[in-house]
Design a protein around this motif. Structure first.
Motif, PDB file in Angstrom:
ATOM      1  N   ILE A 497       0.835  -1.197   0.000  1.00  0.00           N
ATOM      2  CA  ILE A 497       0.000   0.000   0.000  1.00  0.00           C
ATOM      3  C   ILE A 497       0.875   1.255   0.000  1.00  0.00           C
ATOM      4  O   ILE A 497       1.809   1.382   0.803  1.00  0.00           O
ATOM      5  N   GLY A 498       0.574   2.166  -0.937  1.00  0.00           N
ATOM      6  CA  GLY A 498       1.282   3.434  -0.987  1.00  0.00           C
ATOM      7  C   GLY A 498       2.650   3.373  -1.610  1.00  0.00           C
ATOM      8  O   GLY A 498       3.454   4.292  -1.419  1.00  0.00           O
ATOM      9  N   LYS A 499       2.946   2.328  -2.385  1.00  0.00           N
ATOM     10  CA  LYS A 499       4.255   2.217  -3.019  1.00  0.00           C
ATOM     11  C   LYS A 499       4.105   2.145  -4.539  1.00  0.00           C
ATOM     12  O   LYS A 499       3.362   1.309  -5.058  1.00  0.00           O
ATOM     13  N   GLY A 500       4.826   3.024  -5.240  1.00  0.00           N
ATOM     14  CA  GLY A 500       4.839   3.024  -6.693  1.00  0.00           C
ATOM     15  C   GLY A 500       6.032   2.268  -7.227  1.00  0.00           C
ATOM     16  O   GLY A 500       6.714   1.528  -6.506  1.00  0.00           O
ATOM     17  N   ARG A 501       6.308   2.482  -8.498  1.00  0.00           N
ATOM     18  CA  ARG A 501       7.444   1.797  -9.134  1.00  0.00           C
ATOM     19  C   ARG A 501       8.062   2.737 -10.170  1.00  0.00           C
ATOM     20  O   ARG A 501       7.370   3.499 -10.848  1.00  0.00           O
ATOM     21  N   VAL A 502       9.366   2.669 -10.284  1.00  0.00           N
ATOM     22  CA  VAL A 502      10.076   3.431 -11.311  1.00  0.00           C
ATOM     23  C   VAL A 502      10.220   2.522 -12.523  1.00  0.00           C
ATOM     24  O   VAL A 502      10.796   1.437 -12.434  1.00  0.00           O
ATOM     25  N   VAL A 503       9.679   2.950 -13.651  1.00  0.00           N
ATOM     26  CA  VAL A 503       9.712   2.105 -14.845  1.00  0.00           C
ATOM     27  C   VAL A 503      10.760   2.559 -15.841  1.00  0.00           C
ATOM     28  O   VAL A 503      11.037   1.855 -16.820  1.00  0.00           O
TER      29      VAL A 503
END
Length: 645
Positions: A497-503
């Motif tokens: 929850i609340g974590k994105g990702r660098v693509v």
């Protein structure tokens, strides 16, 4: 090839005043031509078909009997208004329905004086008509207000709230209940038609009035008893007791396709009513067009089709699955091993994918009708009792239940899962159906988690994540239409929850994307890299809670940060700016730009043009970055007003 019907009588009718110059005996031919013209027009544009075909005779009769536009005609929902548009001066544009710059698929005030009130959401017509009627009463004007409401819209409490206050309108309010797919009345036949004509006649109403006056003079007890006896006798014969209790004089049911029945009843209602009247007509969706009669559900909303065969032009087939189906099928699989999962929708089972769930788990699927407020609080009750409810509602319709989201779900921190379909722009359905505001109205709430998938695989992960999340309410928003073609995961992943990702890693520019604009963000990064502007792209996944560590890192290591979202002002961009302010990062000379939907209600058009207008395609993202860096279109740094950027 476009099929254009022969319509000699309809060709003489430009506006309803022309219609009223015809003989009653000509109306059958006119209705047949109007139906053929409606079918022909929708075959070219696509749109809502079945509902409009069901009210051809009713539309003809209303405009023939009532003095529109002085008498105000208000269609509930509005998706049945195409025949109305043809009769009210818009026939020459009817083949522009739902196209850019063309006619709206719903009633619209700015489009015609014959559309006194815009509609696209359900169950508003009686309230609006009551407003028109009471205004006329207070001003001493004779005009009536006629609300045409379908029985589906009668499942919403707002319709009954309006009827409860209808006596304030006196005889200026007429409600026509278009009963087209729900058996709320006995079958239509000769006896009911005769009774309807009788009880709406001046002779009956005059006799009723005289009897009422005599009873009042005798005693109040006798008067009340006589009134109740008459009311329940008519209610037993014709099914109108509920409406009588709400203050209406009930007439019906009558055959909504029989002009010989419709015309005299409406004339009696127009001329003799002493108070608000409800006329109950029974119609058939798709009436007069065999393919639509045989499959009313498939012809409710259609794409372009061949008039002769009824075959719809759905393209080559195949391709990525629709987001709604990805959700429905994923939820059904999760429910195979989790007996607490259940699904709720508000009259949109196929539109939300809940029909897929219902096929597998019928006992745990609930269609509450057009009653979003009830649906949300019903889900809250389920959650409070240990179930895991998924409340699947279009973004634009969830707005109608915002108080329940706040009061019954968020304040109590109940783990209701909101699957928000049609998030963002919706093309031909236009501003009334666009899901522009859900991030803004949900992410502002304490306890709420808000996610948005960048593609169909991410939607699988977010559906699973929501199923696993029992700490409070959680929402995930996804767009109308098909995915982008990525493989669906066999095993869903539970997201943190609340974590994105660098693509994509870069050094100078950071694009923070939320939702399905990620593909355009990556295209923009390609262009920027080609200009020598090294660009990072992050898929934030969460609008709330924000990935504070990721955002702080992007701000600290990049010269420009751009947020991109398919939502209105007040959403992701506003939350990122607030976070940067709270962290004291606004004083470092950082350039933050927020890209979002414009602060307007965008008109209907094809999606690509809508995105261009909104400025959310790759070229506009590139332009935003270049302006922030004060570079020209070639990526070369420039000077402004003698000061070097």
């Amino acid at each position: 090839m476009t099929h254009v019907p022969d319509t000699p009588l309809l060709d003489t009718v430009k506006i309803p005043a022309d219609l009223r110059g015809l003989q009653v005996s000509q109306l059958r031919q006119l209705a047949d031509e109007l139906r053929a013209e409606t079918i022909s027009a929708v075959s070219v544009t696509g749109g809502h078909l079945g509902a409009g075909l069901g009210v051809v005779e009713l539309t003809t009769a209303i405009h023939y009997v009532f003095n529109t536009p002085d008498d105000r005609l208000i269609w509930d929902v509005g998706h049945q208004c195409y025949p109305h548009k043809i009769l009210t001066g818009r026939r020459d544009r009817i083949r522009t329905l739902r196209t850019g710059g063309g006619l709206s698929g719903f009633t619209k005030r700015s489009e015609s004086e014959y559309d006194p009130f815009g509609a696209a959401h359900s169950s508003t017509s009686i309230s609006a008509a009551l407003g028109f009627a009471v205004a006329n009463k207070m001003a001493g004007k004779p005009g009536k207000a006629i609300a045409v409401i379908g029985d589906g819209a009668m499942s919403a409490g707002m319709a009954y709230e309006a009827m409860n206050n209808a006596q304030a309108a006196g005889n200026r309010l007429v409600v026509i209940l278009n009963d087209n797919d729900m058996s709320i009345a006995p079958p239509v036949g000769g006896l009911s038609a005769y009774l309807s004509r009788l009880v709406s006649s001046s002779e009956y109403l005059g006799l009723r009035s005289l009897a009422s006056k005599l009873a009042r003079k005798l005693s109040r007890r006798i008067h009340n008893a006589a009134a109740k006896a008459e009311e329940y006798a008519r209610g037993m014969a014709m099914g109108g007791t509920l409406f009588e209790e709400l203050g209406f004089y009930y007439v019906g049911p009558i055959d909504g396709h029989n002009l010989d029945q419709l015309i005299p009843v409406l004339e009696n209602v127009r001329d003799n009513a002493e108070g608000p009247v409800l006329v109950h007509v029974v119609t058939q969706k798709g009436k007069g067009y065999a393919p639509a009669e045989a499959a009313a559900d498939k012809y409710h909303g259609v794409v372009k089709f061949d008039v002769i065969t009824g075959k719809q032009d759905k393209g080559p087939g195949g391709g990525p699955p629709a987001y709604q189906n990805v959700f429905g099928e994923t939820l059904a699989k999760l429910a195979d091993t989790d007996p607490t999962i259940c699904a709720i929708t508000a009259a949109m089972p196929s539109g939300t994918g809940v029909d897929k769930f219902a096929q597998a788990h019928p006992d745990r699927s609930f269609d509450v009708g057009i009653a979003e407020q009830h649906g949300v609080t019903f889900a809250a009750g389920l959650a409070a009792q240990g179930m895991r409810p998924f409340c699947a509602i279009y973004s634009t319709f969830l707005q109608r239940a915002y108080d329940q989201v706040v009061h019954d779900v968020a304040i109590q921190n109940l783990p209701v899962r909101f699957a928000i379909d049609r998030a963002g722009l919706v093309g031909a359905d236009g501003s009334t159906h666009a899901g522009s505001f859900d991030i803004t109205y949900l992410a502002t709430l304490p306890n709420m988690v808000v996610m948005s998938p960048s593609d169909e695989a991410e939607l699988v992960h977010m559906t699973y994540t929501a199923a696993c999340y029992d700490s409070g309410p959680i929402a995930f928003r996804y767009p109308r239409g098909n995915g982008i073609g990525v493989p669906l995961p066999e095993v869903p992943q539970r997201l943190e929850i609340g974590k994105g990702r660098v693509v994509r890693e870069g050094k100078k520019v950071a694009i923070l994307s939320l939702g399905t604009r990620l593909a355009e963000a990556l295209k923009a990064a390609d262009t920027l890299d080609a200009k020598g502007l090294s660009t990072s792209v992050a898929d934030l996944r969460f609008a709330k809670p924000l990935d504070e560590d990721l955002i702080r890192h992007m701000i600290a290591t990049h010269e420009v940060v751009v947020t991109v979202e398919e939502a209105a002002v007040g959403g992701l961009g506003a939350h990122v700016l607030t976070l940067a302010s709270d962290l004291g990062l606004m004083d470092t000379g950082l350039k933050i730009r927020t890209m979002r939907l414009p602060d307007i209600f965008q008109e209907h058009d094809n999606p690509q043009k809508q995105y261009d207008e909104a400025g959310l395609n790759a070229p506009q993202i590139v332009e935003t970055v270049l302006k922030a860096l004060r570079h020209n279109s070639a990526g070369v740094e420039v000077e402004e007003a003698g000061v070097r950027a």
